[in-house]
Scaffold this active site. Structure first.
Site, PDB file in Angstrom:
ATOM      1  N   ALA A  86       9.799  69.754 -56.930  1.00  0.00           N
ATOM      2  CA  ALA A  86       8.501  70.246 -56.431  1.00  0.00           C
ATOM      3  C   ALA A  86       8.116  69.507 -55.153  1.00  0.00           C
ATOM      4  O   ALA A  86       7.706  70.110 -54.160  1.00  0.00           O
ATOM      5  CB  ALA A  86       7.419  70.075 -57.495  1.00  0.00           C
ATOM      6  N   ASP A  87       8.251  68.186 -55.179  1.00  0.00           N
ATOM      7  CA  ASP A  87       7.938  67.388 -53.992  1.00  0.00           C
ATOM      8  C   ASP A  87       8.814  67.789 -52.804  1.00  0.00           C
ATOM      9  O   ASP A  87       8.323  68.044 -51.704  1.00  0.00           O
ATOM     10  CB  ASP A  87       8.175  65.901 -54.293  1.00  0.00           C
ATOM     11  CG  ASP A  87       6.896  65.191 -54.720  1.00  0.00           C
ATOM     12  OD1 ASP A  87       5.955  65.180 -53.924  1.00  0.00           O
ATOM     13  OD2 ASP A  87       6.856  64.665 -55.832  1.00  0.00           O
ATOM     14  N   HIS A  88      10.113  67.822 -53.024  1.00  0.00           N
ATOM     15  CA  HIS A  88      11.029  68.092 -51.915  1.00  0.00           C
ATOM     16  C   HIS A  88      10.801  69.470 -51.309  1.00  0.00           C
ATOM     17  O   HIS A  88      10.703  69.621 -50.088  1.00  0.00           O
ATOM     18  CB  HIS A  88      12.484  68.002 -52.385  1.00  0.00           C
ATOM     19  CG  HIS A  88      12.976  66.609 -52.517  1.00  0.00           C
ATOM     20  ND1 HIS A  88      12.796  65.863 -53.644  1.00  0.00           N
ATOM     21  CD2 HIS A  88      13.638  65.798 -51.647  1.00  0.00           C
ATOM     22  CE1 HIS A  88      13.328  64.661 -53.472  1.00  0.00           C
ATOM     23  NE2 HIS A  88      13.840  64.600 -52.266  1.00  0.00           N
TER      24      HIS A  88
END
Lengths: 392, 392
Positions: free
Chosen positions: A167-169
């Site tokens: 999700a972050d990436h």
């Protein structure tokens, strides 16, 4: 020459999604100046830590190619110094929890008054608006609420998150898309704007046909392990020394496949005549039969056999094997970098290959406050004074 | 006005990674013209299929906002017609297996002679060069060889792939980044170039600290289920009606957490005094203790409790719950579209929110060859003739 040379990006990001965006901008030539609180951002304490220096390997790979300053944005003088830089900057990137930049006086509404051409890119857990936009978020929460966790794992077993922070990436990559779209628009019109990307939205966009299956057929898809509901055989199989992934996409390749596994009679088996039938009968028969065969071979044997047969196949690689893989090596997906305190490092490279303006990794991540004097044009005395005052 | 208005993109992509890139370009205003073989591309047969019309819901959500033509690139006349369009196009996007565009005469080297300013974006399994670039690839193979599968799943259990096709999708997003970088460079210099993105590289870039852990410490990370090695408690917990994700990031929040679960004595327990200790002692004690408490509550109760406490927490949503979630709804991540044969559709929206040039979904996916006459400027007679000749 790199694609974004000459652009000045003020980087207020920390941890993962924001920094992953600005890393791409820096790799492609933008002058990225990262601002951290005087104590350093949280990810300077994240492992792996270098034994000797205590420096974070996590921070070091993620912030290569950037300059680093400290700035206490709760201090009025610090804020004024930041405003001064905004005047001729091209972009500000931030990933505070929505609402925080306003309190700090570095929100888009404030900064666009200083520089109307500024591009302001915001990454967050849930986005800049919506009923839960105020909430704190971790990658695992975005993966869960975005719908991905429920679709990952084995049937009749608990759900499992994607190991790495997807999700972050991916939110960071979308934020980069947003910045570049805004940049092109600004080239055409001179107009800046606000880019807003959320981790929950990001995960949701990766769910492909699960969404249309739900809305068109009223079927709520459940996790299926490594099986594809619409292609068979398609699975991850145990071998004598690990696992391989394998997909047989059509009847023609299934005939080849049956020859390869020395079971030519399966081609005419009424249970396996079409892909549809193979999907239906996969788990009561076909899966077991293939598994018994794959277990008698090594990963390397199977990879070679199926490469020759033209059937998509590849081993499940562990981190060391992936790093050393000739394809990863040939594409310079691992790069060497000399870090001033850690020393020799070896970490991930750039995935977007451009023939005329290739990205590159030229400088290590900054030490805390390393570029304060350069960026703010401070003589030694003023610098010491500002540190004393808690500005930097 | 949208960010990419006025740009003309010739789209030779099929299946997933390429089309996901051109969907973003189309959502943001580019005039995307998709070319398929006369029989239609493979993903027109992928489920869910509309009961009435047989039309693919998969194709329909993925190709909204695009125009659609048929073109038999093995036919010389078809190729000439394509070259004619290349003359004033801004970009070509393709995701054939490396080598195929050269055989078809639509590779970058050929097309840049016709239009030196053309941006040519290639998505593939393994990239345009490297020892295995020739191989066919599925998402599951890229996930496996890129290193993600080995890091996903429970300890001491077989590895598991990410449910949705994360390699395809994220490669498509990187391809969009590459296109936009090349576009900005062309604005500055007038120069076109070739963009090359691979699914295996893509997956590799998402593995974050696993890579540096391997190179700095010689530790090969293994899958850990839903646990984070460096934060504790951080996990997905069973509740009375499903699962919730929960992360307690520091000592201060752990104190709050202990109050919330009515176990204030844990704060001073020598086993759990610091985050490091909690990580060490999580699986023999803390995990079990928290699980017993979460099981007595519903997902909704826990979400509310932890929202108030300021601790990142969210339910594991199934596809229907995610679609209907007020945050997804508020951010227009689901949109309605009237399709000419399927009728009313409801599918995923756009994640990159731009304040001045918002994306939107305006037209349904094209029927096979729907825009042939418009794009190639053909009268009825010539059109019928070209169809007879197998050109279109």
């Amino acid at each position: 020459m790199k694609a974004l040379e000459g652009l000045k990006v003020l980087d207020l990001t920390s941890a993962l999604n924001g920094p992953f965006c600005t890393t791409m901008l820096a790799d492609h030539g933008a002058d990225v100046i990262k601002f951290e609180p005087p104590a350093g951002e949280q990810c300077r304490t994240w492992g792996p830590l270098d034994e000797k220096s205590g420096e974070s390997g996590f921070y070091a790979f993620l912030n290569r190619n950037k300059k680093g300053c400290t700035l206490n944005l709760k201090n009025e003088k610090a804020r004024e110094m930041f405003y001064e830089l905004v005047k001729d900057a091209d972009a500000v990137v931030e990933n505070y929890r929505p609402g925080v930049t306003k309190k700090l006086g570095v929100d888009y509404e404030t900064l666009k008054k200083i520089n109307p051409k500024i591009i302001y890119a915001s990454g967050s857990g849930f986005g800049q608006y919506g009923p839960i936009s105020h909430r704190p978020c971790y990658d695992i929460v975005a993966q869960s609420m975005g719908g991905m966790v429920n679709l990952t794992g084995y049937k009749d077993a608990p759900p499992v998150k994607v190991g790495p922070s997807v999700a972050d990436h991916v939110a960071g990559i979308y934020l980069c898309v947003g910045f570049l779209l805004a940049l092109y628009h600004r080239e055409k019109t001179g107009e800046g704007q606000h880019v807003d990307v959320s981790m929950m939205d990001t995960i949701f966009t990766l769910l492909e046909n699960s969404i249309v299956k739900t809305t068109m057929q009223g079927i709520i898809p459940e996790r299926q392990g490594n099986i594809d509901p619409s292609i068979s055989p398609f699975d991850i199989y145990p071998t004598s020394d690990g696992y391989v992934a394998l997909g047989v996409g059509n009847d023609k390749l299934f005939r080849t496949f049956c020859d390869v596994i020395e079971r030519p009679e399966l081609v005419d088996d009424p249970l396996y005549l079409t892909n549809d039938l193979r999907c239906q009968n996969y788990e009561n028969g076909l899966q077991q039969l293939i598994t018994e065969w794959t277990k008698q071979h090594t990963k390397a044997e199977l990879e070679e056999i199926f490469d020759e047969a033209g059937i998509p196949c590849g081993p499940v690689l562990n981190m060391k094997e992936a790093i050393e893989h000739p394809q990863i090596q040939a594409r310079e997906m691992m790069v060497h970098m000399d870090h001033p305190t850690i020393g020799e490092m070896y970490f991930q490279g750039c995935p977007v290959k451009l023939s005329k303006t290739p990205p590159s990794i030229d400088t290590p991540a900054p030490l805390l406050g390393q570029h304060n004097q350069e960026v703010f044009h401070l003589d030694d005395e003023t610098y010491a004074q500002l540190k004393d005052e808690g500005v930097l």
